[in-house]
Design an enzyme around this catalytic site. Structure first.
Site, PDB file in Angstrom:
ATOM      1  N   GLU A 293       0.781  -1.123   0.135  1.00 43.74           N
ATOM      2  CA  GLU A 293       0.090   0.055   0.026  1.00 43.74           C
ATOM      3  C   GLU A 293       1.046   1.210   0.046  1.00 43.74           C
ATOM      4  O   GLU A 293       1.803   1.348   0.845  1.00 43.74           O
ATOM      5  CB  GLU A 293      -1.027  -0.013   1.229  1.00 43.74           C
ATOM      6  CG  GLU A 293      -1.987  -1.309   1.580  1.00 43.74           C
ATOM      7  CD  GLU A 293      -2.785  -1.211   0.124  1.00 43.74           C
ATOM      8  OE1 GLU A 293      -2.999  -0.397  -0.609  1.00 43.74           O
ATOM      9  OE2 GLU A 293      -3.159  -2.415  -0.171  1.00 43.74           O
ATOM     10  N   CYS A 327      -1.516   8.735   4.195  1.00 45.79           N
ATOM     11  CA  CYS A 327      -1.737   8.341   2.635  1.00 45.79           C
ATOM     12  C   CYS A 327      -3.044   8.933   2.255  1.00 45.79           C
ATOM     13  O   CYS A 327      -3.127   9.207   1.173  1.00 45.79           O
ATOM     14  CB  CYS A 327      -1.448   6.885   2.602  1.00 45.79           C
ATOM     15  SG  CYS A 327      -2.784   5.718   3.672  1.00 45.79           S
TER      16      CYS A 327
HETATM   17  P1  NAD Z   1       9.318   5.119   3.027  1.00 47.22           P
HETATM   18  O1  NAD Z   1       8.813   4.429   1.749  1.00 47.22           O
HETATM   19  O2  NAD Z   1      10.260   6.235   3.072  1.00 47.22           O
HETATM   20  O3  NAD Z   1       9.498   3.843   4.115  1.00 47.22           O
HETATM   21  C1  NAD Z   1       8.775   2.565   4.386  1.00 47.22           C
HETATM   22  C2  NAD Z   1       9.701   2.014   4.890  1.00 47.22           C
HETATM   23  O4  NAD Z   1      10.368   1.167   3.766  1.00 47.22           O
HETATM   24  C3  NAD Z   1      10.558   2.285   6.003  1.00 47.22           C
HETATM   25  O5  NAD Z   1      10.627   1.188   7.209  1.00 47.22           O
HETATM   26  C4  NAD Z   1      11.745   2.383   5.292  1.00 47.22           C
HETATM   27  O6  NAD Z   1      12.862   2.433   6.302  1.00 47.22           O
HETATM   28  C5  NAD Z   1      11.834   1.050   4.309  1.00 47.22           C
HETATM   29  N1  NAD Z   1      12.823   0.891   3.264  1.00 47.22           N
HETATM   30  C6  NAD Z   1      13.293   1.933   2.420  1.00 47.22           C
HETATM   31  N2  NAD Z   1      14.094   1.652   1.771  1.00 47.22           N
HETATM   32  C7  NAD Z   1      14.233   0.384   1.727  1.00 47.22           C
HETATM   33  C8  NAD Z   1      14.546  -0.783   1.206  1.00 47.22           C
HETATM   34  N3  NAD Z   1      15.562  -0.748   0.018  1.00 47.22           N
HETATM   35  N4  NAD Z   1      14.485  -2.212   1.463  1.00 47.22           N
HETATM   36  C9  NAD Z   1      13.573  -2.485   2.547  1.00 47.22           C
HETATM   37  N5  NAD Z   1      12.974  -1.453   3.405  1.00 47.22           N
HETATM   38  C10 NAD Z   1      13.287  -0.152   2.789  1.00 47.22           C
HETATM   39  O7  NAD Z   1       7.772   5.673   3.542  1.00 47.22           O
HETATM   40  P2  NAD Z   1       7.463   6.292   4.982  1.00 47.22           P
HETATM   41  O8  NAD Z   1       7.822   7.771   4.611  1.00 47.22           O
HETATM   42  O9  NAD Z   1       7.846   5.716   6.282  1.00 47.22           O
HETATM   43  O10 NAD Z   1       5.741   6.423   4.937  1.00 47.22           O
HETATM   44  C11 NAD Z   1       5.221   7.550   4.205  1.00 47.22           C
HETATM   45  C12 NAD Z   1       4.661   6.791   2.876  1.00 47.22           C
HETATM   46  O11 NAD Z   1       3.682   5.915   3.236  1.00 47.22           O
HETATM   47  C13 NAD Z   1       3.747   7.794   2.063  1.00 47.22           C
HETATM   48  O12 NAD Z   1       3.964   7.671   0.508  1.00 47.22           O
HETATM   49  C14 NAD Z   1       2.264   7.338   2.236  1.00 47.22           C
HETATM   50  O13 NAD Z   1       1.293   7.835   1.530  1.00 47.22           O
HETATM   51  C15 NAD Z   1       2.525   6.021   2.403  1.00 47.22           C
HETATM   52  N6  NAD Z   1       1.447   5.250   3.298  1.00 47.22           N
HETATM   53  C16 NAD Z   1       0.472   4.401   2.442  1.00 47.22           C
HETATM   54  C17 NAD Z   1      -0.318   3.836   3.129  1.00 47.22           C
HETATM   55  C18 NAD Z   1      -1.520   3.281   2.404  1.00 47.22           C
HETATM   56  O14 NAD Z   1      -2.260   2.376   2.939  1.00 47.22           O
HETATM   57  N7  NAD Z   1      -1.572   3.466   1.301  1.00 47.22           N
HETATM   58  C19 NAD Z   1      -0.486   4.069   4.625  1.00 47.22           C
HETATM   59  C20 NAD Z   1       0.522   4.743   5.102  1.00 47.22           C
HETATM   60  C21 NAD Z   1       1.521   5.310   4.727  1.00 47.22           C
END
Ligand code: NAD
Length: 544
Positions: A293, A327
């Site tokens: 998501e 989000c």
């Molecule tokens: P992000 O993508 O920066 O990080 C998400 C996770 O991915 C973190 O734990 C991060 O450390 C990890 N990560 C980053 N690079 C990685 C890799 N190469 N391998 C493995 N893990 C890795 O997102 P964020 O800033 O934590 O959250 C915000 C984003 O999440 C926004 O875009 C928001 O819209 C989205 N979001 C979506 C929903 C939904 O249900 N659609 C819900 C909540 C948040």
């Protein structure tokens, strides 16, 4: 031996407590906030049930007062990730073989522990670490986390109940096996409940996980992990691995035993993981399940018949609660010229009235954005609008990171419906408005549908029910969660199953059967009772 055929009914949603001044829940919370603020907690990794300390530290600082450190956490390196894969694979056999009602009872106990014993702990950790006010934390870290746990138990029963027909001389069964391997759960900073569910949904269906929490949410996520363990989760079923995303991701995605990724976060990160999985595809034992998501560019579309007060209040809550870091947060709005003067005035007055500051001051509707990187990114969008001749700042626009990462709720009007701020996810308290001519509603609905790559949430406001139905039809693919006369945020588990398509993710609707089905690998078993006594079919014999 217990041979009861048991099923769990779908639960009532967890009630949201009031936290009135002087109430027992408020008193407990204030005590816990004080306690957690006065300590610097040291957070280990948890692998195979054991605490592991690497000495390679990360820090948790209060986003609203960034000089203050409240926790330090050990970061996983290559050796720990490999150890965690081993632990998850070892724990998998017993966990997936266990009667599902016992797995269910552990999830239900975790829900009760959160509700009764750890409500203030998980709220205080989420408030301080992720800068949420009381209400935003309560609906997320407590209520939604509990709802996910309880609903998943109920939905799992419905899945196990789905069985094929048995007919004459045969018995058919469907066995819902866990996936073969481990699941990598990668969680975002903005919802404690999502972090819980990314692990507990696959775990409910018999899988084991490696949990990569967001670095800015390690404090609340660690407390969750302790609750799961107290609820009776066996060692190695969830392995808690704070650390750098790419370090953990690279090792997990190179493993032949990667069975799935359960992800919530940005579109960019998910695309990177998907690409890496495709590159490694021939290594894996099975095709990994990819459930993600991701982002949104969520809209409010106002019909000329809309009630102005409803639009203004919902725009403010939808765009600015939790500093717009949902989000589902409203970040673009389409307003008919005939209502613009009233709506402009209304959102200006409400936005300027909003109090912002520390999470311990209950008068604050907004707090800080999560970190400096996020602050700088949001500010760059506001600066872009400030310097553009296609935009006007209607409210807010001030950014100050001297004490905490504070950005005032900002409303920007643009004359260009494809302005950058109408298209890109900003993930902060910025609402961009495009005013359309009343006579151009159809074209503007097309614009709304095609402007951004996302398809997560959207809302329409109209007192004309026929017009609302038309808008709902026209915007069918623009949002996976669609609202009529309500803000586009605040989905509740079991009531509005959540997820979007297009660039917003795989739309597997967290907290329901659709999602749980991704974590099982069904086996069909046919048993025949009496076999034929000749290889030829009877009609062939008659021809002899
Ligand atoms: P992000 O993508 O920066 O990080 C998400 C996770 O991915 C973190 O734990 C991060 O450390 C990890 N990560 C980053 N690079 C990685 C890799 N190469 N391998 C493995 N893990 C890795 O997102 P964020 O800033 O934590 O959250 C915000 C984003 O999440 C926004 O875009 C928001 O819209 C989205 N979001 C979506 C929903 C939904 O249900 N659609 C819900 C909540 C948040």
């Amino acid at each position: 031996m217990n041979n009861a055929v048991y099923n769990f009914p779908l639960p009532q949603n967890e009630p949201i407590l009031n936290y009135f001044k002087g109430s027992p829940e408020r008193t407990l919370l204030e005590k816990e906030l004080k306690k957690q603020s006065q300590t610097i907690l040291e957070i280990p990794l948890i692998i195979g049930g054991k605490e592991i300390r690497t000495g390679n530290f990360g820090e948790i600082r209060l986003p609203h007062n960034h000089n203050k450190v409240i926790a330090r956490y050990h970061k996983a390196g290559k050796a720990e990730v490999e150890m965690a894969i081993k632990a998850a694979l070892e724990a998998r056999k017993n966990w997936s073989d266990l009667a599902w009602t016992i797995r269910a009872s552990i999830l239900l106990k975790a829900a009760e522990l959160l509700s009764i014993h750890y409500r203030s702990v998980i709220n205080a950790a989420t408030m301080l670490g992720q800068s949420k006010n009381i209400y935003q934390s309560e609906i997320d870290a407590v209520c939604e986390a509990i709802d996910f746990l309880k609903y998943n138990v109920g939905f799992a029963g419905r899945i196990y109940e789905m069985q094929p027909k048995s007919t004459y001389n045969q018995l058919n069964k469907m066995e819902y096996r866990a996936l073969e391997g481990f699941v990598l759960a990668v969680s975002p900073f903005n919802f404690t409940s999502i972090a819980s569910n990314l692990n507990m949904a696959p775990v409910m269906m018999g899988n084991t996980t490696l949990w990569k929490p967001a670095s800015t949410a390690v404090l609340s996520n660690y407390h969750l992990m302790k609750v799961f363990m107290e609820a009776g989760l066996p060692d190695g079923v969830i392995n808690f691995l704070p650390g750098q995303g790419s370090v953990i991701g690279n090792i997990c995605l190179a493993s032949k035993d990667l069975a799935g990724i359960h992800f919530t976060g940005s579109n960019v990160t998910f695309n990177g993981l998907w690409t890496q999985v495709s590159t490694n595809l021939s290594r894996y034992k099975s095709y990994p399940r990819l459930v993600g998501e991701t982002g949104g560019k969520d809209f409010i579309f106002v019909h000329p018949s809309a009630n102005i007060q409803d639009v203004c209040i919902n725009a403010i809550r939808g765009a600015f609660e939790y500093q717009g870091q949902k989000c589902s947060a409203a970040s673009r709005m389409y307003v008919p010229r005939s209502l613009w003067a009233g709506i402009k005035n209304g959102v200006y007055e409400l936005a300027e009235d909003i109090k912002m500051g520390d999470v311990t001051d209950a008068a604050n509707f907004m707090n800080a954005v999560i970190d400096e990187k996020s602050f700088d990114n949001i500010k760059s969008y506001i600066d872009f609008a400030r310097n553009s001749n296609e935009a006007e700042i209607i409210a807010g626009g001030q950014c100050d990171k001297s004490t905490g990462y504070f950005i005032r709720p900002t409303v920007i009007a643009t004359t260009n419906p494809r302005f950058k701020l109408m298209e890109e996810e900003i993930f902060g308290p910025v609402l961009c408005v495009y005013v359309y001519e009343d006579s151009k509603m159809e074209e503007t609905l097309d614009l709304c549908d095609s402007t951004s790559p996302y398809g997560l949430t959207g809302a329409v406001f109209s007192t004309d029910r026929i017009a609302a139905a038309h808008m709902c039809e026209k915007l069918r693919y623009a949002a996976g969660n669609f609202y009529i006369n309500d803000k586009p945020t605040g989905a509740i588990v079991g009531l509005q199953p959540f997820g979007g398509s297009r660039a917003s993710g795989t739309n597997d609707k967290a907290g329901g059967e659709f999602n749980l089905l991704r974590w099982v690998n069904p086996r069909t078993i046919k048993e025949t009772f009496v076999n034929p006594d000749d290889y030829r079919y009877p009609y062939m014999k008659q021809e002899e």
